[in-house]
Design an enzyme around this catalytic site. Structure first.
Site, mmCIF file in Angstrom:
data_model
loop_
_atom_site.group_PDB
_atom_site.id
_atom_site.type_symbol
_atom_site.label_atom_id
_atom_site.label_comp_id
_atom_site.label_asym_id
_atom_site.label_seq_id
_atom_site.Cartn_x
_atom_site.Cartn_y
_atom_site.Cartn_z
ATOM 1 N N LYS A 88 42.691 35.430 23.269
ATOM 2 C CA LYS A 88 42.612 36.880 23.430
ATOM 3 C C LYS A 88 43.942 37.414 23.954
ATOM 4 O O LYS A 88 44.428 36.958 24.981
ATOM 5 C CB LYS A 88 41.479 37.208 24.403
ATOM 6 C CG LYS A 88 41.424 38.665 24.799
ATOM 7 C CD LYS A 88 40.256 38.944 25.725
ATOM 8 C CE LYS A 88 40.309 40.402 26.171
ATOM 9 N NZ LYS A 88 39.268 40.729 27.145
ATOM 10 N N GLU A 113 36.660 46.260 30.706
ATOM 11 C CA GLU A 113 37.950 45.586 30.864
ATOM 12 C C GLU A 113 37.757 44.085 31.117
ATOM 13 O O GLU A 113 38.611 43.433 31.703
ATOM 14 C CB GLU A 113 38.760 46.244 31.984
ATOM 15 C CG GLU A 113 39.396 47.575 31.582
ATOM 16 C CD GLU A 113 40.633 47.411 30.668
ATOM 17 O OE1 GLU A 113 41.095 46.279 30.482
ATOM 18 O OE2 GLU A 113 41.105 48.447 30.145
ATOM 19 N N ILE A 121 33.672 38.057 34.774
ATOM 20 C CA ILE A 121 33.958 36.704 35.252
ATOM 21 C C ILE A 121 35.057 36.739 36.304
ATOM 22 O O ILE A 121 35.023 35.987 37.277
ATOM 23 C CB ILE A 121 34.285 35.777 34.062
ATOM 24 C CG1 ILE A 121 32.969 35.475 33.333
ATOM 25 C CG2 ILE A 121 34.986 34.507 34.523
ATOM 26 C CD1 ILE A 121 33.097 34.624 32.105
#
Lengths: 167, 503
Positions: free
Chosen positions: B80, B344, B348
């Site tokens: 990502k 956003e 985690i």
């Protein structure tokens, strides 16, 4: 006098503070069309003959492009690694407060947890791990050799004019 | 003088938060001295919403000694480079929040001031053209960054999309290997000590009990210990973040996975798209005050690309934060501590932040109040910081096509956020504190992407003659373009390093 950029700055008073402000502004705004005037004030006593500074002042010197080694010669400077207090906090005690850190952090987290296992990495505790630090905080490829750098080279500031942009 | 150490830590709940906590604690404690027990029930599903991460996760993985590629194979992970926001500023508009810097600072002045100056001079190049992760992501390319600061490939970082439940399972293996004991069972009662109200033990459905000195509540939204037993209280942030429901559904992949998360705004919320190796995660986060559930479900299904692999699952939440994440001898980690929508990808991260702060302020048996208070203060700040950054996406919009967006545009925002927006709007200052999670480049991406353009740039940008600046800007663009085009395809990098066995 509303709107538009500031064009004239007057520094009232010379001395260490006045000239430090003037030098820093002049250096940062060189070419930006800002005139900086220092007016020495009559009747103001000169500053102290000797000053001691903190390590952070070296950043200021760097910003101004002052060569610290030349300054040591020209201004008769000496080096300073800290402060020794005398008779403080008690008579006969003279602790040295040094510019530096103590030891090295050990392991994953603080080594204060009894029986903590070691960990191969040292470093800050996180909590502010960051999405986009200037340096990648993720596994990254470290390749020696100029070829790899040339392949994706960023123009290095200061050498930029010599760096041919890729077509 | 250190007091006696804790003898037993009990973690209630075994989702992503539970196993992250167990693995991290087991990594730093000697489990022979301080036993770590995790209680979970296979009957209770986990939420597993946080399938997209931010680069901070590298710190966690590294400190746990995780082999990244092994973890990626196990969790069907993809890379990502950022988050694409579609239709946020106005319908038809899109921008990317990339994990990397824009251009190059010159003469000690941040790059974006030069960009702003040349924009004023008529150069319409979007700032994205100066972001390698942006350009690479749009081309569907990915490779690891480089460490050499002279390389343009040192200007970005990356994170993962993964199956969060599998990440939890991966950490479970690690934690059990380090001595964590897992007990299967549903907690039906929480016993408090009569003298001070601290948690004494939990009782399982089977009748068995587990006692401990410190309890970690990883039970999810309901907060079995921190709220149901300790009545800690909750700060409700719905007036700033009206979304309080979500439908989530996996779908078949269509084409190769792209190296970014997508967040598409809808009439009363937004939809995520998270590409994994074997499927795509989708979800529609919406406000029940502005949209009916049937409609939200329909919108989700109409806007997924591949075939749905399941029935949409509903989640209900109240955005906000527990009044004290650490109360008495109970620490809330994960959804029991608070919930912020994953706009956003911070779910985690907030788990990770709580765990690392717990380790930093790790108590002895006295459980001293100053440590606890400092832990709470620092975590509160983390939550506030993430909250404000998310609110910015709703507040700074030109959308007025629905009641929801009209509300968001007009709502009051926290003072600190209002102050920051004003600072940027006036003269492009986006640098707040280096200790924060989101730094200058993150704020910049969202401010500009949402349509806030500073009225003025830093006057020091005038020190470099305009012709010279223009030449340098063109050079940067060309470097970035060339570097992006030289990267391998995202799917090729996955295939080379971390393809899951099932694909």
């Amino acid at each position: 006098m509303t709107g538009g950029p500031v064009r004239n700055v007057v520094v009232a008073g010379g001395g260490l503070e006045g000239w430090a402000v003037a030098a820093a502004l002049a250096n940062s705004l060189r070419g930006a069309g800002v005139t900086i005037t220092v007016t020495e004030l009559a009747g103001i006593a000169p500053g102290p003959a000797a000053e001691h500074v903190l390590p952070q002042t070296l950043d200021f010197f760097r910003h101004l492009g002052i060569d610290a080694a030349a300054l040591v010669q020209d201004a008769g400077a000496t080096f300073r690694l800290g402060t020794r207090r005398r008779d403080w906090p008690a008579p006969g005690i003279a602790p040295l407060v040094a510019f530096g850190r103590y030891g090295a952090d050990v392991g994953f987290i603080l080594s204060i947890i009894p029986g903590a296992r070691g960990c191969p990495r040292t470093g800050q505790l996180f909590g502010h791990g960051d999405g986009s630090e200037r340096k990648p905080n993720c596994p990254a490829i470290s390749r020696g050799g100029s070829a790899a750098v040339a392949a994706g080279a960023w123009p290095v500031p200061g050498q930029y004019a010599h760096d041919e942009p890729a077509a | 003088m250190n007091a006696p150490h804790l003898e037993r830590i009990v973690i209630v709940g075994g989702g992503t938060a539970g196993w992250m906590t167990a693995a991290a604690l087991a990594r730093v404690l000697d489990t022979e001295r301080t036993a770590i027990e995790l209680v979970e029930s296979e009957q209770i599903g986990t939420v597993g919403v946080g399938e997209a991460t931010i680069p901070a996760i590298h710190d966690f993985n590294r400190r746990l000694g995780i082999d990244e590629r092994d973890m990626m194979r196990f969790t069907n992970a993809t890379f990502k480079l950022g988050i694409e926001f579609v239709d946020w500023r106005r319908p038809g508009d899109a921008y990317l929040h990339p994990f990397g810097t824009y251009g190059q600072d010159m003469n000690g002045v941040a790059f974006h001031h030069y960009w702003l100056k040349h924009r004023e001079l008529g150069d319409a190049t979007p700032i994205e053209a100066y972001s390698l992760p942006h350009v690479a992501s749009k081309l569907g390319r990915f490779d690891y960054p480089e460490t050499d600061p002279r390389s343009v490939r040192s200007t970005y970082s990356y994170a993962f999309h993964f199956d969060a439940s599998l990440y939890g399972q991966y950490l479970r293996r690690l934690a059990e290997g380090l001595g964590v004991r897992r007990t299967e069972g549903r907690v039906v009662d929480v016993g408090l000590r009569p003298d001070d109200g601290y948690i004494d033990q939990v009782t399982l459905e089977s009748g068995g009990t587990i006692g401990g000195d410190l309890f970690i509540d990883c039970s999810g939204f309901r907060g079995l210990l921190i709220e149901q037993a300790l009545a800690t209280g909750y700060e409700d942030w719905r007036h700033w973040l009206p979304c309080d429901r979500a439908f989530a559904v996996p779908s078949e992949n269509v084409g190769d996975p792209v190296p970014h998360t997508r967040a598409t705004a809808h009439g009363a919320g937004w939809q995520w798209r998270i590409p994994l190796q074997h499927r795509t995660g989708n979800g529609h986060v919406f406000s029940s005050a502005f949209m009916a559930e049937d409609e939200a479900r329909r919108i989700l299904l109409e806007n997924i690309e591949g075939r749905a692999l399941d029935e949409p699952r509903q989640l209900r939440f109240v955005p906000g934060k527990r009044r004290r994440m650490w109360n008495r001898n109970c620490v809330a980690v994960g959804l029991s501590g608070g919930f912020l929508e994953p706009l956003e990808s911070t779910s985690i991260y907030l788990i990770q932040a709580a765990i690392m702060k717990l380790i930093e302020f790790f108590p002895d048996r006295r459980l001293a109040a100053p440590d606890r208070d400092e832990f709470n203060r620092q975590l509160d700040r983390k939550f506030d910081e993430v909250r404000d950054f998310i609110i910015l996406h709703y507040k700074a919009t030109e959308r007025d096509d629905t009641e929801f967006w009209k509300y968001c545009r007009a709502m009051d925002v926290p003072d600190e956020l209002a102050r920051r927006i004003e600072l940027f709007r006036r003269r492009g200052i986006a640098s707040h504190s280096p200790a924060e999670l989101f730094i200058e480049t993150n704020w910049l991406a969202v401010y500009l992407g949402q349509g806030i353009v500073p009225a003025a740039y830093d006057p020091r940008a005038d020190c470099l003659p305009a012709a010279e600046t223009a030449k340098r800007l063109a050079g940067m663009r060309a470097h970035i373009r060339k570097a992006a085009e030289s990267l391998p395809a995202h799917s090729a990098t996955i295939a080379r390093h971390c393809a899951a066995a099932t694909t």
